[in-house]
Design a protein around this motif. Structure first.
Motif, PDB file in Angstrom:
ATOM      1  N   MET A   1       6.344  -8.398   9.894  1.00  0.00           N
ATOM      2  CA  MET A   1       5.872  -8.675   8.544  1.00  0.00           C
ATOM      3  C   MET A   1       5.333  -7.411   7.874  1.00  0.00           C
ATOM      4  O   MET A   1       5.461  -7.244   6.670  1.00  0.00           O
ATOM      5  CB  MET A   1       4.810  -9.776   8.553  1.00  0.00           C
ATOM      6  CG  MET A   1       5.361 -11.143   8.923  1.00  0.00           C
ATOM      7  SD  MET A   1       6.809 -11.650   7.974  1.00  0.00           S
ATOM      8  CE  MET A   1       6.121 -11.770   6.348  1.00  0.00           C
ATOM      9  N   ILE A   2       4.740  -6.520   8.646  1.00  0.00           N
ATOM     10  CA  ILE A   2       4.243  -5.266   8.068  1.00  0.00           C
ATOM     11  C   ILE A   2       5.408  -4.423   7.568  1.00  0.00           C
ATOM     12  O   ILE A   2       5.338  -3.822   6.493  1.00  0.00           O
ATOM     13  CB  ILE A   2       3.369  -4.500   9.079  1.00  0.00           C
ATOM     14  CG1 ILE A   2       2.014  -5.192   9.180  1.00  0.00           C
ATOM     15  CG2 ILE A   2       3.206  -3.047   8.689  1.00  0.00           C
ATOM     16  CD1 ILE A   2       1.073  -4.593  10.178  1.00  0.00           C
ATOM     17  N   LYS A   3       6.494  -4.389   8.322  1.00  0.00           N
ATOM     18  CA  LYS A   3       7.673  -3.651   7.854  1.00  0.00           C
ATOM     19  C   LYS A   3       8.241  -4.284   6.589  1.00  0.00           C
ATOM     20  O   LYS A   3       8.646  -3.582   5.662  1.00  0.00           O
ATOM     21  CB  LYS A   3       8.723  -3.589   8.957  1.00  0.00           C
ATOM     22  CG  LYS A   3       8.310  -2.676  10.087  1.00  0.00           C
ATOM     23  CD  LYS A   3       9.438  -2.492  11.063  1.00  0.00           C
ATOM     24  CE  LYS A   3       9.045  -1.524  12.131  1.00  0.00           C
ATOM     25  NZ  LYS A   3       9.263  -0.141  11.793  1.00  0.00           N
ATOM     26  N   ILE A   4       8.244  -5.599   6.534  1.00  0.00           N
ATOM     27  CA  ILE A   4       8.716  -6.290   5.331  1.00  0.00           C
ATOM     28  C   ILE A   4       7.750  -6.046   4.179  1.00  0.00           C
ATOM     29  O   ILE A   4       8.173  -5.845   3.028  1.00  0.00           O
ATOM     30  CB  ILE A   4       8.884  -7.799   5.608  1.00  0.00           C
ATOM     31  CG1 ILE A   4      10.012  -8.025   6.618  1.00  0.00           C
ATOM     32  CG2 ILE A   4       9.152  -8.563   4.314  1.00  0.00           C
ATOM     33  CD1 ILE A   4      10.087  -9.432   7.158  1.00  0.00           C
ATOM     34  N   ALA A   5       6.452  -6.027   4.466  1.00  0.00           N
ATOM     35  CA  ALA A   5       5.447  -5.787   3.421  1.00  0.00           C
ATOM     36  C   ALA A   5       5.621  -4.407   2.803  1.00  0.00           C
ATOM     37  O   ALA A   5       5.425  -4.236   1.592  1.00  0.00           O
ATOM     38  CB  ALA A   5       4.038  -5.935   3.994  1.00  0.00           C
ATOM     39  N   ASN A   6       5.991  -3.434   3.605  1.00  0.00           N
ATOM     40  CA  ASN A   6       6.217  -2.088   3.075  1.00  0.00           C
ATOM     41  C   ASN A   6       7.351  -2.103   2.050  1.00  0.00           C
ATOM     42  O   ASN A   6       7.235  -1.520   0.975  1.00  0.00           O
ATOM     43  CB  ASN A   6       6.524  -1.136   4.231  1.00  0.00           C
ATOM     44  CG  ASN A   6       6.560   0.304   3.808  1.00  0.00           C
ATOM     45  OD1 ASN A   6       7.553   0.758   3.270  1.00  0.00           O
ATOM     46  ND2 ASN A   6       5.476   1.003   4.058  1.00  0.00           N
TER      47      ASN A   6
ATOM     48  N   ILE B   1      -0.234   3.240  -9.318  1.00  0.00           N
ATOM     49  CA  ILE B   1       1.115   3.130  -8.766  1.00  0.00           C
ATOM     50  C   ILE B   1       1.404   4.311  -7.846  1.00  0.00           C
ATOM     51  O   ILE B   1       1.984   4.141  -6.767  1.00  0.00           O
ATOM     52  CB  ILE B   1       2.149   3.023  -9.905  1.00  0.00           C
ATOM     53  CG1 ILE B   1       1.993   1.679 -10.613  1.00  0.00           C
ATOM     54  CG2 ILE B   1       3.563   3.199  -9.387  1.00  0.00           C
ATOM     55  CD1 ILE B   1       2.790   1.552 -11.893  1.00  0.00           C
ATOM     56  N   ALA B   2       0.998   5.508  -8.244  1.00  0.00           N
ATOM     57  CA  ALA B   2       1.209   6.695  -7.410  1.00  0.00           C
ATOM     58  C   ALA B   2       0.462   6.579  -6.081  1.00  0.00           C
ATOM     59  O   ALA B   2       1.005   6.930  -5.031  1.00  0.00           O
ATOM     60  CB  ALA B   2       0.768   7.949  -8.167  1.00  0.00           C
TER      61      ALA B   2
ATOM     62  N   ASN C   1       2.589   4.033   0.824  1.00  0.00           N
ATOM     63  CA  ASN C   1       3.828   3.477   1.361  1.00  0.00           C
ATOM     64  C   ASN C   1       4.656   4.534   2.080  1.00  0.00           C
ATOM     65  O   ASN C   1       5.313   4.246   3.065  1.00  0.00           O
ATOM     66  CB  ASN C   1       4.647   2.860   0.228  1.00  0.00           C
ATOM     67  CG  ASN C   1       4.986   1.427   0.483  1.00  0.00           C
ATOM     68  OD1 ASN C   1       4.347   0.766   1.278  1.00  0.00           O
ATOM     69  ND2 ASN C   1       5.984   0.945  -0.210  1.00  0.00           N
ATOM     70  N   ILE C   2       4.625   5.755   1.584  1.00  0.00           N
ATOM     71  CA  ILE C   2       5.343   6.840   2.243  1.00  0.00           C
ATOM     72  C   ILE C   2       4.627   7.236   3.544  1.00  0.00           C
ATOM     73  O   ILE C   2       5.260   7.391   4.585  1.00  0.00           O
ATOM     74  CB  ILE C   2       5.483   8.052   1.301  1.00  0.00           C
ATOM     75  CG1 ILE C   2       6.420   7.703   0.143  1.00  0.00           C
ATOM     76  CG2 ILE C   2       5.981   9.284   2.050  1.00  0.00           C
ATOM     77  CD1 ILE C   2       6.407   8.691  -0.997  1.00  0.00           C
TER      78      ILE C   2
END
Length: 185
Positions: free
Chosen positions: A9-14, A45-46, A52-53
């Motif tokens: 789910m964490i990978k999907i959340a990313n 947003i940045a 996320n990166i």
């Protein structure tokens, strides 16, 4: 490499966070509102994009093996709540359609945490949303009518999300037992 349910789910959340970032950018570009300070929205947003990166470089397996996977879940939930609350506050306050993005946070929280913790996250979101109302709306009537229509949705979604998440976890455990039985044959 086997990932448990919260890890998946964490990978999907990313990926979902990237979708939210693009969605917010599209909405504010296609439907600009007068009086909104877009530089602050772009800053939020940045920050979300940078997180996320950077989260890609976290060694997932080491964190989960050391019992610190909950820290990743807490960081994810906190970031998403702050990001969405900031976007709502900076755009149109209680009138913002970005309120619906809270639903995504609640759905992911129901997979990360036990039910009581998910309800606490919903209470936290509710308090932040009420605070937005107090800071942006001059009339108590406007605040109360909007909150009475939206807050029950948050708690209803929390209940449904917890139910589905628990059912998926139970089914996953049953499938794992069946896989072990099959491997033992």
């Amino acid at each position: 490499m086997y990932l448990n349910f919260p890890q998946r789910m964490i990978k999907i959340a990313n990926k979902t966070r990237w979708l939210i970032i693009v969605l917010v950018l599209l909405v504010i570009k296609l439907f600009p509102q007068p009086g909104i300070n877009y530089s602050q929205v772009y800053f939020l947003i940045a920050l979300a994009a940078i997180y996320n990166i950077l989260v890609k470089f976290i060694t997932w397996q080491d964190k989960w093996k050391n019992g610190k996977g909950h820290q990743i879940c807490h960081a994810e939930s906190t970031l998403d709540i702050v990001f969405i609350t900031g976007i709502i506050y900076l755009t149109e306050g209680l009138q913002s359609d970005f309120f619906l993005l809270y639903f995504i946070v609640i759905m992911f929280a129901s997979t990360y945490y036990k039910p009581i913790k998910c309800f606490l996250i919903t209470v936290c979101i509710t308090l932040l949303y009420v605070l937005i109302g107090v800071l942006t709306e001059p009339s108590y009537r406007v605040i109360s009518s909007i909150l009475l229509s939206k807050i029950p949705l948050l708690f209803a979604l929390t209940g449904v999300s917890i139910y589905f998440s628990q059912e998926i976890k139970i089914q996953s455990e049953e499938l794992e037992l069946e896989r072990e039985k099959l491997n033992n044959l």
